[in-house]
Design a protein around this motif. Structure first.
Motif, PDB file in Angstrom:
ATOM      1  N   ALA A   6      45.000  27.584  34.045  1.00  0.00           N
ATOM      2  CA  ALA A   6      46.144  26.159  34.396  1.00  0.00           C
ATOM      3  C   ALA A   6      47.191  25.766  32.604  1.00  0.00           C
ATOM      4  N   ALA A   7      46.976  26.396  31.962  1.00  0.00           N
ATOM      5  CA  ALA A   7      48.138  26.589  31.191  1.00  0.00           C
ATOM      6  C   ALA A   7      49.694  27.039  31.918  1.00  0.00           C
ATOM      7  N   VAL A   8      48.970  27.902  32.581  1.00  0.00           N
ATOM      8  CA  VAL A   8      50.606  28.870  32.420  1.00  0.00           C
ATOM      9  C   VAL A   8      50.602  27.702  34.708  1.00  0.00           C
ATOM     10  N   GLY A   9      50.266  27.333  35.102  1.00  0.00           N
ATOM     11  CA  GLY A   9      49.817  27.084  36.453  1.00  0.00           C
ATOM     12  C   GLY A   9      50.341  28.089  37.374  1.00  0.00           C
ATOM     13  N   LYS A  10      50.473  27.770  38.604  1.00  0.00           N
ATOM     14  CA  LYS A  10      50.540  28.617  39.290  1.00  0.00           C
ATOM     15  C   LYS A  10      52.054  29.334  39.925  1.00  0.00           C
ATOM     16  N   ASP A  11      53.288  28.552  38.466  1.00  0.00           N
ATOM     17  CA  ASP A  11      53.581  29.529  38.899  1.00  0.00           C
ATOM     18  C   ASP A  11      54.228  30.864  38.283  1.00  0.00           C
ATOM     19  N   PHE A  12      53.084  31.227  37.603  1.00  0.00           N
ATOM     20  CA  PHE A  12      53.203  32.698  37.158  1.00  0.00           C
ATOM     21  C   PHE A  12      51.773  33.320  37.355  1.00  0.00           C
ATOM     22  N   GLU A  13      51.778  34.594  37.517  1.00  0.00           N
ATOM     23  CA  GLU A  13      50.995  35.965  38.402  1.00  0.00           C
ATOM     24  C   GLU A  13      50.323  36.038  36.825  1.00  0.00           C
ATOM     25  N   VAL A  14      48.944  35.635  37.176  1.00  0.00           N
ATOM     26  CA  VAL A  14      47.936  36.392  36.074  1.00  0.00           C
ATOM     27  C   VAL A  14      47.188  37.368  36.003  1.00  0.00           C
ATOM     28  N   TYR A  15      47.402  38.191  35.440  1.00  0.00           N
ATOM     29  CA  TYR A  15      46.907  39.737  35.544  1.00  0.00           C
ATOM     30  C   TYR A  15      45.238  40.284  34.146  1.00  0.00           C
ATOM     31  N   VAL A  16      44.723  41.094  34.503  1.00  0.00           N
ATOM     32  CA  VAL A  16      43.620  41.464  33.474  1.00  0.00           C
ATOM     33  C   VAL A  16      43.996  42.827  34.102  1.00  0.00           C
ATOM     34  N   ASP A  17      43.217  43.568  32.237  1.00  0.00           N
ATOM     35  CA  ASP A  17      44.038  44.971  32.251  1.00  0.00           C
ATOM     36  C   ASP A  17      42.461  44.572  31.100  1.00  0.00           C
ATOM     37  N   GLY A  18      41.298  45.831  31.056  1.00  0.00           N
ATOM     38  CA  GLY A  18      40.790  45.842  30.412  1.00  0.00           C
ATOM     39  C   GLY A  18      39.961  45.787  30.615  1.00  0.00           C
ATOM     40  N   GLY A  19      38.146  46.211  30.350  1.00  0.00           N
ATOM     41  CA  GLY A  19      37.116  45.689  30.410  1.00  0.00           C
ATOM     42  C   GLY A  19      36.644  45.429  31.941  1.00  0.00           C
ATOM     43  N   VAL A  20      37.268  45.909  32.864  1.00  0.00           N
ATOM     44  CA  VAL A  20      36.934  46.401  34.474  1.00  0.00           C
ATOM     45  C   VAL A  20      36.060  47.610  34.615  1.00  0.00           C
ATOM     46  N   ARG A  21      35.279  47.469  34.671  1.00  0.00           N
ATOM     47  CA  ARG A  21      33.916  48.631  35.512  1.00  0.00           C
ATOM     48  C   ARG A  21      33.603  48.817  36.576  1.00  0.00           C
ATOM     49  N   PRO A  42      38.122  53.173  34.467  1.00  0.00           N
ATOM     50  CA  PRO A  42      37.718  54.438  34.802  1.00  0.00           C
ATOM     51  C   PRO A  42      38.536  55.454  35.479  1.00  0.00           C
ATOM     52  N   ILE A  43      39.610  55.641  36.095  1.00  0.00           N
ATOM     53  CA  ILE A  43      40.572  55.902  36.524  1.00  0.00           C
ATOM     54  C   ILE A  43      40.785  57.306  35.315  1.00  0.00           C
ATOM     55  N   SER A  44      41.157  56.531  34.658  1.00  0.00           N
ATOM     56  CA  SER A  44      41.146  57.793  33.366  1.00  0.00           C
ATOM     57  C   SER A  44      40.195  58.664  33.364  1.00  0.00           C
ATOM     58  N   TYR A  45      39.139  58.278  33.181  1.00  0.00           N
ATOM     59  CA  TYR A  45      37.628  59.340  33.249  1.00  0.00           C
ATOM     60  C   TYR A  45      38.109  59.883  34.701  1.00  0.00           C
ATOM     61  N   CYS A  46      37.789  59.647  35.745  1.00  0.00           N
ATOM     62  CA  CYS A  46      37.733  60.195  37.009  1.00  0.00           C
ATOM     63  C   CYS A  46      38.957  61.361  36.987  1.00  0.00           C
ATOM     64  N   LEU A  47      39.699  61.453  36.841  1.00  0.00           N
ATOM     65  CA  LEU A  47      40.914  62.300  36.651  1.00  0.00           C
ATOM     66  C   LEU A  47      40.450  63.689  36.493  1.00  0.00           C
ATOM     67  N   THR A  48      39.286  63.682  35.461  1.00  0.00           N
ATOM     68  CA  THR A  48      38.772  65.067  34.985  1.00  0.00           C
ATOM     69  C   THR A  48      38.537  66.039  36.243  1.00  0.00           C
ATOM     70  N   PHE A  49      38.308  64.877  37.598  1.00  0.00           N
ATOM     71  CA  PHE A  49      37.795  65.332  38.596  1.00  0.00           C
ATOM     72  C   PHE A  49      38.733  65.391  40.130  1.00  0.00           C
ATOM     73  N   GLY A  50      40.184  65.189  39.499  1.00  0.00           N
ATOM     74  CA  GLY A  50      41.173  65.095  40.661  1.00  0.00           C
ATOM     75  C   GLY A  50      40.922  63.701  41.069  1.00  0.00           C
ATOM     76  N   TYR A  51      41.798  64.444  42.108  1.00  0.00           N
ATOM     77  CA  TYR A  51      42.048  63.309  42.882  1.00  0.00           C
ATOM     78  C   TYR A  51      40.438  63.238  43.736  1.00  0.00           C
ATOM     79  N   ASP A  52      39.908  64.119  44.068  1.00  0.00           N
ATOM     80  CA  ASP A  52      38.403  63.841  44.954  1.00  0.00           C
ATOM     81  C   ASP A  52      37.665  62.911  43.704  1.00  0.00           C
ATOM     82  N   GLY A  53      38.136  62.595  42.322  1.00  0.00           N
ATOM     83  CA  GLY A  53      37.373  62.366  41.368  1.00  0.00           C
ATOM     84  C   GLY A  53      37.785  60.806  41.585  1.00  0.00           C
ATOM     85  N   VAL A  54      38.911  60.636  41.761  1.00  0.00           N
ATOM     86  CA  VAL A  54      40.032  59.141  41.597  1.00  0.00           C
ATOM     87  C   VAL A  54      39.147  58.731  42.563  1.00  0.00           C
TER      88      VAL A  54
END
Length: 91
Positions: A6-21, A42-54
């Motif tokens: 509501a504060a930024v309106g439709k003129d600005f994009e709103v992003y969420v980064d963090g806590g998404v699992r 989650p991507i950084s955790y899965c990188l342990t398994f390479g491309y297949d993990g991600v």
């Protein structure tokens, strides 16, 4: 999130980064007015398994997101609305 949108309106994009699992977290963020949702940890955790993990992680998130849309009756992303999320009362 609704107050931020509501504060930024439709003129600005709103992003969420963090806590998404899960795909349901993505659905909730979109329902609350977010334009983009980043899934970093989650991507950084899965990188342990390479491309297949991600790839497996992305497939799981996509399946959870689709299931959430089906269970809420949304046939497209445009149908996702704030009515899908019930806010918790302030404690």
């Amino acid at each position: 999130m609704p107050r931020i949108r509501a504060a930024v309106g439709k003129d600005f994009e709103v992003y969420v980064d963090g806590g998404v699992r899960t795909g349901n977290d993505i659905l909730k963020c979109l329902a609350l007015g977010t334009d983009y949702v980043f899934v970093g940890r989650p991507i950084s955790y899965c990188l342990t398994f390479g491309y297949d993990g991600v790839k497996k992680m992305v497939d799981i998130l996509a399946d959870e997101f689709r299931r959430g849309m089906i269970l809420t009756g949304c046939n497209s992303i445009k149908e996702i609305s704030p009515s899908l999320v019930k806010p918790q009362p302030n404690l």
